[in-house]
Write a protein that holds these residues in place. Structure first.
Motif, short mmCIF file in Angstrom:
data_model
loop_
_atom_site.label_atom_id
_atom_site.label_comp_id
_atom_site.label_asym_id
_atom_site.label_seq_id
_atom_site.Cartn_x
_atom_site.Cartn_y
_atom_site.Cartn_z
N LEU A 11 -117.83 -45.35 6.90
CA LEU A 11 -117.17 -44.04 6.87
C LEU A 11 -117.19 -43.40 8.25
CD1 LEU A 11 -118.25 -42.36 3.52
CD2 LEU A 11 -115.92 -42.77 4.31
N ARG A 12 -118.32 -43.49 8.92
CA ARG A 12 -118.46 -42.91 10.26
C ARG A 12 -117.45 -43.53 11.23
NH1 ARG A 12 -123.41 -41.61 10.00
NH2 ARG A 12 -124.12 -43.75 9.76
N VAL A 13 -117.31 -44.86 11.16
CA VAL A 13 -116.36 -45.56 12.03
C VAL A 13 -114.93 -45.13 11.72
CG1 VAL A 13 -115.35 -47.84 12.50
CG2 VAL A 13 -117.84 -47.55 12.48
N ARG A 14 -114.60 -45.06 10.44
CA ARG A 14 -113.24 -44.69 10.05
C ARG A 14 -112.91 -43.25 10.43
NH1 ARG A 14 -110.50 -47.90 5.97
NH2 ARG A 14 -111.66 -49.81 5.61
N VAL A 15 -113.87 -42.34 10.24
CA VAL A 15 -113.65 -40.94 10.60
C VAL A 15 -113.50 -40.80 12.11
CG1 VAL A 15 -114.70 -38.64 10.65
CG2 VAL A 15 -114.68 -39.96 8.53
N THR A 16 -114.28 -41.55 12.86
CA THR A 16 -114.17 -41.53 14.32
C THR A 16 -112.79 -42.02 14.76
OG1 THR A 16 -116.55 -41.84 14.57
CG2 THR A 16 -115.18 -42.39 16.47
N ARG A 17 -112.32 -43.10 14.14
CA ARG A 17 -111.00 -43.63 14.46
C ARG A 17 -109.92 -42.62 14.10
NH1 ARG A 17 -109.52 -48.68 11.21
NH2 ARG A 17 -109.15 -47.11 9.63
N MET A 18 -110.07 -41.98 12.94
CA MET A 18 -109.09 -40.99 12.51
C MET A 18 -109.07 -39.80 13.47
SD MET A 18 -108.57 -39.29 8.73
CE MET A 18 -110.12 -38.44 8.70
N ALA A 44 -95.59 -39.57 17.99
CA ALA A 44 -96.46 -38.62 17.28
C ALA A 44 -96.29 -38.77 15.77
CB ALA A 44 -96.15 -37.19 17.72
N VAL A 45 -95.07 -38.90 15.32
CA VAL A 45 -94.82 -39.06 13.89
C VAL A 45 -95.43 -40.37 13.39
CG1 VAL A 45 -93.01 -39.45 12.16
CG2 VAL A 45 -92.77 -37.60 13.84
N ASN A 46 -95.23 -41.45 14.13
CA ASN A 46 -95.78 -42.75 13.73
C ASN A 46 -97.30 -42.73 13.70
OD1 ASN A 46 -93.21 -43.80 13.47
ND2 ASN A 46 -93.18 -44.66 15.53
N THR A 47 -97.91 -42.12 14.70
CA THR A 47 -99.37 -42.04 14.74
C THR A 47 -99.87 -41.16 13.60
OG1 THR A 47 -99.33 -42.36 17.14
CG2 THR A 47 -101.37 -41.52 16.19
N ASP A 48 -99.15 -40.08 13.30
CA ASP A 48 -99.54 -39.20 12.20
C ASP A 48 -99.52 -39.94 10.87
OD1 ASP A 48 -100.28 -36.54 11.21
OD2 ASP A 48 -98.32 -36.63 10.22
N GLU A 49 -98.59 -40.85 10.72
CA GLU A 49 -98.55 -41.66 9.49
C GLU A 49 -99.81 -42.52 9.37
OE1 GLU A 49 -94.77 -43.66 9.63
OE2 GLU A 49 -93.68 -41.83 9.14
N LEU A 50 -100.30 -43.04 10.50
CA LEU A 50 -101.56 -43.80 10.49
C LEU A 50 -102.73 -42.90 10.11
CD1 LEU A 50 -101.09 -45.97 13.71
CD2 LEU A 50 -100.79 -46.69 11.32
N VAL A 51 -102.71 -41.66 10.60
CA VAL A 51 -103.76 -40.70 10.24
C VAL A 51 -103.74 -40.45 8.73
CG1 VAL A 51 -104.54 -38.30 10.48
CG2 VAL A 51 -103.81 -39.59 12.51
N ILE A 53 -102.81 -42.50 6.40
CA ILE A 53 -103.38 -43.69 5.76
C ILE A 53 -104.90 -43.67 5.89
CG2 ILE A 53 -103.57 -46.21 5.92
CD1 ILE A 53 -100.55 -46.16 6.77
N ASP A 54 -105.38 -43.37 7.10
CA ASP A 54 -106.83 -43.27 7.32
C ASP A 54 -107.45 -42.25 6.38
OD1 ASP A 54 -106.80 -45.12 9.41
OD2 ASP A 54 -106.77 -43.59 10.99
N GLU A 55 -106.79 -41.10 6.25
CA GLU A 55 -107.33 -40.02 5.41
C GLU A 55 -107.51 -40.48 3.96
OE1 GLU A 55 -106.37 -35.39 4.19
OE2 GLU A 55 -104.85 -36.56 5.25
N VAL A 56 -106.50 -41.14 3.43
CA VAL A 56 -106.56 -41.62 2.05
C VAL A 56 -107.69 -42.64 1.90
CG1 VAL A 56 -105.33 -42.97 0.30
CG2 VAL A 56 -104.14 -41.16 1.55
N GLU A 57 -107.83 -43.55 2.86
CA GLU A 57 -108.89 -44.56 2.79
C GLU A 57 -110.28 -43.92 2.87
OE1 GLU A 57 -107.95 -47.30 5.93
OE2 GLU A 57 -106.36 -48.26 4.77
N VAL A 58 -110.45 -42.97 3.77
CA VAL A 58 -111.74 -42.29 3.90
C VAL A 58 -112.08 -41.53 2.62
CG1 VAL A 58 -112.90 -40.36 5.08
CG2 VAL A 58 -111.78 -42.15 6.42
#
Length: 70
Positions: A11-18, A44-51, A53-58
Motif C-alpha cells: 500500500l505504501r508503494v502504491r500510494v507513493t506512486r499515486m 495530464a488527462v492520460n496521467t490522471d486516468e492512471l491516478v 486506476i491507482d486510487e481504485v486499486e489502493v
C-alpha cells in the motif's frame, strides 16, 4: 503478522506512486494552461486516468486488508 506487513508495504508503494503521478498531473496541467499546450493537456488527462486506476486499486487493497484483519 508478516502478511499484514507485506500488504502495508505494498500500500505504501502504491500510494507513493499515486502521489508522484498526481504531482505529474499538476505539472502537466499547469504547463498546458500557461503555455496553451494541447499535448501537455492530453498528457495530464492520460496521467490522471492512471491516478484513477491507482486510487481504485489502493482502495480495494485497503478494504480487503481491513476486512481480513478486523
Amino acid at each position: 503478522s508478516q502478511a499484514l506487513g507485506r500488504t502495508l508495504d505494498e500500500l505504501r508503494v502504491r500510494v507513493t506512486r499515486m502521489t508522484a503521478r498526481v504531482q505529474e498531473v499538476v505539472e502537466q496541467a499547469t504547463e498546458a494552461v500557461f503555455h496553451l499546450d494541447i499535448a501537455a493537456a492530453h498528457r495530464a488527462v492520460n496521467t490522471d486516468e492512471l491516478v484513477d486506476i491507482d486510487e481504485v486499486e489502493v482502495e480495494q487493497i485497503a478494504i480487503d486488508t481491513l476486512a481480513r484483519y478486523q
